[in-house]
Design a protein around this motif. Structure first.
Motif, short mmCIF file in Angstrom:
data_model
loop_
_atom_site.label_atom_id
_atom_site.label_comp_id
_atom_site.label_asym_id
_atom_site.label_seq_id
_atom_site.Cartn_x
_atom_site.Cartn_y
_atom_site.Cartn_z
N GLY A 8 0.79 -1.23 0.00
CA GLY A 8 0.00 0.00 0.00
C GLY A 8 0.82 1.28 0.00
N LYS A 9 2.13 1.17 0.09
CA LYS A 9 2.97 2.37 0.08
C LYS A 9 3.07 2.94 -1.33
CE LYS A 9 5.84 1.95 4.10
NZ LYS A 9 7.17 1.95 4.67
N GLU A 10 3.15 4.25 -1.40
CA GLU A 10 3.32 4.93 -2.67
C GLU A 10 4.64 4.49 -3.30
OE1 GLU A 10 3.60 9.44 -4.46
OE2 GLU A 10 2.61 9.11 -2.54
N GLY A 11 4.61 4.25 -4.60
CA GLY A 11 5.82 3.85 -5.31
C GLY A 11 6.13 2.37 -5.26
N VAL A 12 5.24 1.58 -4.65
CA VAL A 12 5.43 0.13 -4.54
C VAL A 12 4.28 -0.56 -5.25
CG1 VAL A 12 5.59 -1.85 -2.98
CG2 VAL A 12 6.63 0.34 -2.33
N GLN A 13 4.60 -1.47 -6.14
CA GLN A 13 3.57 -2.22 -6.86
C GLN A 13 3.81 -3.71 -6.70
OE1 GLN A 13 0.72 -1.15 -8.71
NE2 GLN A 13 0.39 -3.33 -8.36
N PHE A 14 2.83 -4.41 -6.16
CA PHE A 14 2.89 -5.86 -6.05
C PHE A 14 2.50 -6.47 -7.40
CE2 PHE A 14 3.49 -4.97 -1.78
CZ PHE A 14 3.48 -6.09 -0.97
N ILE A 15 3.26 -7.49 -7.81
CA ILE A 15 3.03 -8.17 -9.08
C ILE A 15 2.75 -9.64 -8.81
CG2 ILE A 15 4.01 -8.80 -11.33
CD1 ILE A 15 3.61 -5.76 -11.02
N ASP A 16 1.56 -10.09 -9.18
CA ASP A 16 1.11 -11.46 -8.96
C ASP A 16 1.42 -12.30 -10.20
OD1 ASP A 16 -0.27 -13.82 -8.41
OD2 ASP A 16 -1.98 -12.77 -7.54
N LEU A 17 2.34 -13.23 -10.07
CA LEU A 17 2.79 -14.06 -11.19
C LEU A 17 2.02 -15.36 -11.33
CD1 LEU A 17 6.60 -13.60 -10.52
CD2 LEU A 17 5.26 -12.49 -12.31
N ARG A 18 1.06 -15.59 -10.47
CA ARG A 18 0.37 -16.87 -10.47
C ARG A 18 -0.53 -17.04 -11.70
NH1 ARG A 18 -3.04 -16.89 -5.52
NH2 ARG A 18 -3.20 -14.69 -6.06
N ASP A 19 -0.82 -18.28 -11.99
CA ASP A 19 -1.75 -18.64 -13.04
C ASP A 19 -3.16 -18.18 -12.65
OD1 ASP A 19 -3.80 -20.99 -13.91
OD2 ASP A 19 -2.21 -20.77 -15.41
N ILE A 20 -3.95 -17.83 -13.64
CA ILE A 20 -5.31 -17.33 -13.40
C ILE A 20 -6.12 -18.30 -12.53
CG2 ILE A 20 -6.28 -18.29 -15.53
CD1 ILE A 20 -7.16 -14.86 -14.09
N ARG A 21 -5.91 -19.60 -12.70
CA ARG A 21 -6.65 -20.58 -11.89
C ARG A 21 -6.30 -20.47 -10.41
NH1 ARG A 21 -5.17 -24.03 -16.78
NH2 ARG A 21 -3.17 -23.59 -15.85
N GLU A 22 -5.04 -20.10 -10.12
CA GLU A 22 -4.64 -19.91 -8.72
C GLU A 22 -5.35 -18.70 -8.12
OE1 GLU A 22 -0.17 -20.97 -8.01
OE2 GLU A 22 -0.37 -20.19 -10.07
N LEU A 23 -5.48 -17.64 -8.90
CA LEU A 23 -6.17 -16.44 -8.43
C LEU A 23 -7.63 -16.76 -8.14
CD1 LEU A 23 -3.60 -15.26 -9.87
CD2 LEU A 23 -5.00 -13.30 -10.43
#
Length: 137
Positions: free
Chosen positions: A33-48
């Protein structure tokens, strides 16, 4: 005759962790949630769909990461052309280590990955939401 594996996944991940900084779930939670930080989710769509998501994380399937990062790729995404700290995660922290190494070697300057991945995030009581399908920019 079966092929002989000369370097296993453990060695590959250990080498990747020498290139990309691995952070704990507790460290990731402080960055979330901090400004300048972006989380990137590499999982397969089925995992999401099955396990949920970290709200605000940008979904980038592992197989597309290098193509989305490279500004000269026909698949380049604006997300990766910004001056951000990228926190990569997968299901358990192995794919994100290998992916992190790849994008660091490509030249992405500020990349971290979460030890234990989404499973660790869940165990550490990080925020999780139900998956809602949406289009990428």
């Amino acid at each position: 005759m079966a092929p002989v594996i000369k370097k296993g996944i453990k060695a590959l991940v250990d080498e990747a962790n020498q290139v990309v900084r691995e952070i704990t779930v507790a460290e990731a939670i402080t960055l979330y949630g901090k400004e300048g930080v972006q989380f990137i989710d590499l999982r397969d769509i089925r995992e999401l769909q099955r396990d949920g998501v970290i709200p605000g994380a940008y979904h980038c399937p592992r197989g597309m990461l290098e193509f989305w990062v490279d500004p000269d790729s026909p698949y380049a995404k604006k997300m990766f052309q910004q001056d951000l700290t990228f926190v990569l995660f997968c299901g358990g922290g192995l794919r994100s280590a290998l992916a992190g190494r790849a994008v660091v070697e490509m030249g992405l300057p500020d990349v971290l990955h979460i030890r234990g991945g989404f499973a660790g995030w869940r165990k550490g009581e990080g925020v999780i939401a139900e998956y809602i399908e949406k289009a990428h920019a």
